[in-house]
Motif scaffolding. Structure first.
Motif, PDB file in Angstrom:
ATOM      1  N   ASP B  61       0.808  -1.208   0.000  1.00 41.10           N
ATOM      2  CA  ASP B  61       0.000   0.000   0.000  1.00 41.10           C
ATOM      3  C   ASP B  61       0.846   1.265   0.000  1.00 41.10           C
ATOM      4  O   ASP B  61       0.329   2.358  -0.167  1.00 41.10           O
ATOM      5  CB  ASP B  61      -0.918   0.028   1.236  1.00 41.10           C
ATOM      6  CG  ASP B  61      -2.058  -0.958   1.079  1.00 41.10           C
ATOM      7  OD1 ASP B  61      -2.109  -1.628   0.023  1.00 41.10           O
ATOM      8  OD2 ASP B  61      -2.877  -1.077   2.011  1.00 41.10           O
ATOM      9  N   TRP B  62       2.131   1.117   0.255  1.00 41.38           N
ATOM     10  CA  TRP B  62       2.994   2.291   0.341  1.00 41.38           C
ATOM     11  C   TRP B  62       3.244   2.827  -1.062  1.00 41.38           C
ATOM     12  O   TRP B  62       3.323   2.053  -2.026  1.00 41.38           O
ATOM     13  CB  TRP B  62       4.337   1.944   0.962  1.00 41.38           C
ATOM     14  CG  TRP B  62       4.259   1.532   2.407  1.00 41.38           C
ATOM     15  CD1 TRP B  62       3.136   1.314   3.159  1.00 41.38           C
ATOM     16  CD2 TRP B  62       5.367   1.247   3.257  1.00 41.38           C
ATOM     17  NE1 TRP B  62       3.469   0.926   4.421  1.00 41.38           N
ATOM     18  CE2 TRP B  62       4.831   0.874   4.519  1.00 41.38           C
ATOM     19  CE3 TRP B  62       6.745   1.273   3.097  1.00 41.38           C
ATOM     20  CZ2 TRP B  62       5.639   0.536   5.582  1.00 41.38           C
ATOM     21  CZ3 TRP B  62       7.546   0.936   4.157  1.00 41.38           C
ATOM     22  CH2 TRP B  62       6.989   0.569   5.392  1.00 41.38           C
ATOM     23  N   PRO B  63       3.420   4.129  -1.158  1.00 41.37           N
ATOM     24  CA  PRO B  63       3.847   4.667  -2.460  1.00 41.37           C
ATOM     25  C   PRO B  63       5.259   4.183  -2.794  1.00 41.37           C
ATOM     26  O   PRO B  63       6.050   3.885  -1.888  1.00 41.37           O
ATOM     27  CB  PRO B  63       3.819   6.181  -2.250  1.00 41.37           C
ATOM     28  CG  PRO B  63       3.745   6.400  -0.792  1.00 41.37           C
ATOM     29  CD  PRO B  63       3.170   5.170  -0.170  1.00 41.37           C
ATOM     30  N   ASN B  64       5.538   4.101  -4.076  1.00 43.87           N
ATOM     31  CA  ASN B  64       6.829   3.542  -4.502  1.00 43.87           C
ATOM     32  C   ASN B  64       8.016   4.280  -3.907  1.00 43.87           C
ATOM     33  O   ASN B  64       9.003   3.671  -3.513  1.00 43.87           O
ATOM     34  CB  ASN B  64       6.927   3.568  -6.032  1.00 43.87           C
ATOM     35  CG  ASN B  64       6.062   2.492  -6.636  1.00 43.87           C
ATOM     36  OD1 ASN B  64       5.784   1.482  -6.007  1.00 43.87           O
ATOM     37  ND2 ASN B  64       5.600   2.718  -7.860  1.00 43.87           N
ATOM     38  N   TRP B  65       7.901   5.608  -3.838  1.00 43.00           N
ATOM     39  CA  TRP B  65       9.047   6.389  -3.373  1.00 43.00           C
ATOM     40  C   TRP B  65       9.367   6.136  -1.896  1.00 43.00           C
ATOM     41  O   TRP B  65      10.457   6.418  -1.429  1.00 43.00           O
ATOM     42  CB  TRP B  65       8.812   7.885  -3.600  1.00 43.00           C
ATOM     43  CG  TRP B  65       7.578   8.417  -2.909  1.00 43.00           C
ATOM     44  CD1 TRP B  65       6.334   8.547  -3.441  1.00 43.00           C
ATOM     45  CD2 TRP B  65       7.469   8.849  -1.550  1.00 43.00           C
ATOM     46  NE1 TRP B  65       5.448   9.041  -2.524  1.00 43.00           N
ATOM     47  CE2 TRP B  65       6.131   9.237  -1.337  1.00 43.00           C
ATOM     48  CE3 TRP B  65       8.376   8.965  -0.486  1.00 43.00           C
ATOM     49  CZ2 TRP B  65       5.664   9.715  -0.131  1.00 43.00           C
ATOM     50  CZ3 TRP B  65       7.910   9.444   0.723  1.00 43.00           C
ATOM     51  CH2 TRP B  65       6.561   9.807   0.897  1.00 43.00           C
ATOM     52  N   ALA B  66       8.394   5.586  -1.163  1.00 41.27           N
ATOM     53  CA  ALA B  66       8.599   5.402   0.272  1.00 41.27           C
ATOM     54  C   ALA B  66       9.031   3.992   0.630  1.00 41.27           C
ATOM     55  O   ALA B  66       9.368   3.730   1.780  1.00 41.27           O
ATOM     56  CB  ALA B  66       7.314   5.744   1.013  1.00 41.27           C
ATOM     57  N   LEU B  71      11.580   0.702   4.336  1.00 38.86           N
ATOM     58  CA  LEU B  71      12.054  -0.619   4.762  1.00 38.86           C
ATOM     59  C   LEU B  71      13.402  -0.508   5.472  1.00 38.86           C
ATOM     60  O   LEU B  71      13.656  -1.207   6.454  1.00 38.86           O
ATOM     61  CB  LEU B  71      12.161  -1.545   3.549  1.00 38.86           C
ATOM     62  CG  LEU B  71      10.819  -2.014   2.990  1.00 38.86           C
ATOM     63  CD1 LEU B  71      11.029  -2.796   1.702  1.00 38.86           C
ATOM     64  CD2 LEU B  71      10.085  -2.882   3.999  1.00 38.86           C
ATOM     65  N   ALA B  72      14.268   0.402   4.958  1.00 37.14           N
ATOM     66  CA  ALA B  72      15.574   0.590   5.611  1.00 37.14           C
ATOM     67  C   ALA B  72      15.382   1.119   7.030  1.00 37.14           C
ATOM     68  O   ALA B  72      16.037   0.653   7.978  1.00 37.14           O
ATOM     69  CB  ALA B  72      16.434   1.558   4.797  1.00 37.14           C
ATOM     70  N   ALA B  79      16.946  -3.440  14.466  1.00 34.41           N
ATOM     71  CA  ALA B  79      18.308  -3.685  14.948  1.00 34.41           C
ATOM     72  C   ALA B  79      18.559  -2.923  16.245  1.00 34.41           C
ATOM     73  O   ALA B  79      19.161  -3.446  17.186  1.00 34.41           O
ATOM     74  CB  ALA B  79      19.314  -3.272  13.881  1.00 34.41           C
ATOM     75  N   LEU B  80      18.104  -1.676  16.297  1.00 30.87           N
ATOM     76  CA  LEU B  80      18.309  -0.864  17.499  1.00 30.87           C
ATOM     77  C   LEU B  80      17.588  -1.458  18.703  1.00 30.87           C
ATOM     78  O   LEU B  80      18.151  -1.564  19.801  1.00 30.87           O
ATOM     79  CB  LEU B  80      17.797   0.562  17.234  1.00 30.87           C
ATOM     80  CG  LEU B  80      17.992   1.563  18.366  1.00 30.87           C
ATOM     81  CD1 LEU B  80      19.472   1.817  18.583  1.00 30.87           C
ATOM     82  CD2 LEU B  80      17.287   2.875  18.065  1.00 30.87           C
TER      83      LEU B  80
END
Lengths: 148, 152
Positions: B61-66, B71-72, B79-80
């Motif tokens: 559902d997220w826009p491609n640019w996001a 995800l990063a 990890a934190l």
């Protein structure tokens, strides 16, 4: 005659080149006093690192300090003997009133140096605490005795 | 226009007739049906988009640019949290749990011994079955070990 001149020349060169090396093998013994300055606070525990940055130096012995609280030799790694680096540490559970304050000689290090180069010593305090075990700000210094 | 008519006259008459037969017959749609369709379309197009329909947890559902930075960031967050929530491990001789093994650990053990408080068997560093000054000495010996710390 020509061979004699060449031989004399070669021998002279050997003497010239060997001269300083012979001097470099001179062994001396030095004594370095180690101090911890707590700026007036009672010293109950310390740990410091002492090493020779340059020169052919080997640690030959370690003594305790001047104050009765640190009169016994500090903890150190026996492997430090015949090396140029040692970590010294000591503590006392004496009452705070019996602890040294200010600049205190906590140890003495005996060193064997070889050669004519003056060794370049360095010292760094790793930890210091008062009678309650609280870390205190202090400074570690050393002073070479004029012994040969 | 004249060219089209000229081309049409050049085509075979059978083909022209066949194409003319393909023309759809006009269908009469009542005006009321037209109006109803238009009204419904206008109502649907003017309706504001439902924010509820966006599912933030569904990556599709997220826009491609996001997607990539999103995800990063999610990976970094995981990890934190893993690092922060993992139980901290201390060296066995780190009596005061400050992350360092030094003379202050031996000193703390010696002070506790002097106080007479019962001590855990985890302070039996030399493994002789009792906790006493020898264990404080063992911690101190560990603290001054040359291969433990780097040079100045």
């Amino acid at each position: 005659m020509k061979w004699l001149r060449v031989s004399i020349l070669v021998l002279s060169l050997q003497v010239v080149s060997a001269g300083p090396q012979a001097g470099n093998t001179a062994v001396r013994f030095e004594t370095v006093d180690v101090f911890v300055d707590t700026a007036g606070k009672p010293l109950a525990a310390y740990q410091l690192e002492f090493l020779a940055r340059s020169g052919d130096v080997k640690i030959a012995g370690i003594e305790g300090g001047a104050d009765p609280a640190f009169a016994t030799p500090p903890y150190y790694d026996p492997k430090a003997m015949q090396q140029d680096r040692v970590i010294l540490a000591a503590f006392t559970t004496d009452d705070a009133t019996a602890l040294p304050t200010g600049r205190t000689r906590v140890a003495t290090i005996h060193l064997q140096t070889t050669g004519t180069d003056s060794p370049n010593f360095q010292i760094r305090l790793q930890a210091a605490a008062d009678a309650a075990g609280e870390t205190i700000t202090a400074e570690a210094t050393f002073q070479e005795r004029n012994t040969r | 226009m004249d060219d089209n008519r000229h081309q049409e006259s050049d085509a075979p008459s059978g083909l022209i007739h066949a194409f003319r037969q393909l023309r759809p017959k006009s269908v009469q749609v009542p005006r009321s049906v037209d109006d109803a369709v238009l009204t419904a379309a206008r109502r649907a197009l003017n309706r504001p988009a439902h924010r509820d329909s966006f599912r933030w947890w569904a990556v599709q559902d997220w826009p491609n640019w996001a997607r990539i930075p999103g995800l990063a960031a999610a990976g970094l967050l995981v990890a934190l949290l893993t690092f922060l929530l993992a139980p901290t491990r201390f060296a066995r001789e780190d009596v005061n749990r400050d992350g360092l093994v030094n003379i202050l650990d031996a000193f703390q053990l010696a002070r506790e011994l002097r106080s007479g408080a019962p001590l855990s068997s985890r302070f039996d560093f030399n493994g002789d079955g009792v906790v006493n000054k020898a264990d404080a000495d063992a911690v101190a010996a560990e603290a001054v070990r040359l291969d433990r710390s780097g040079r100045l």
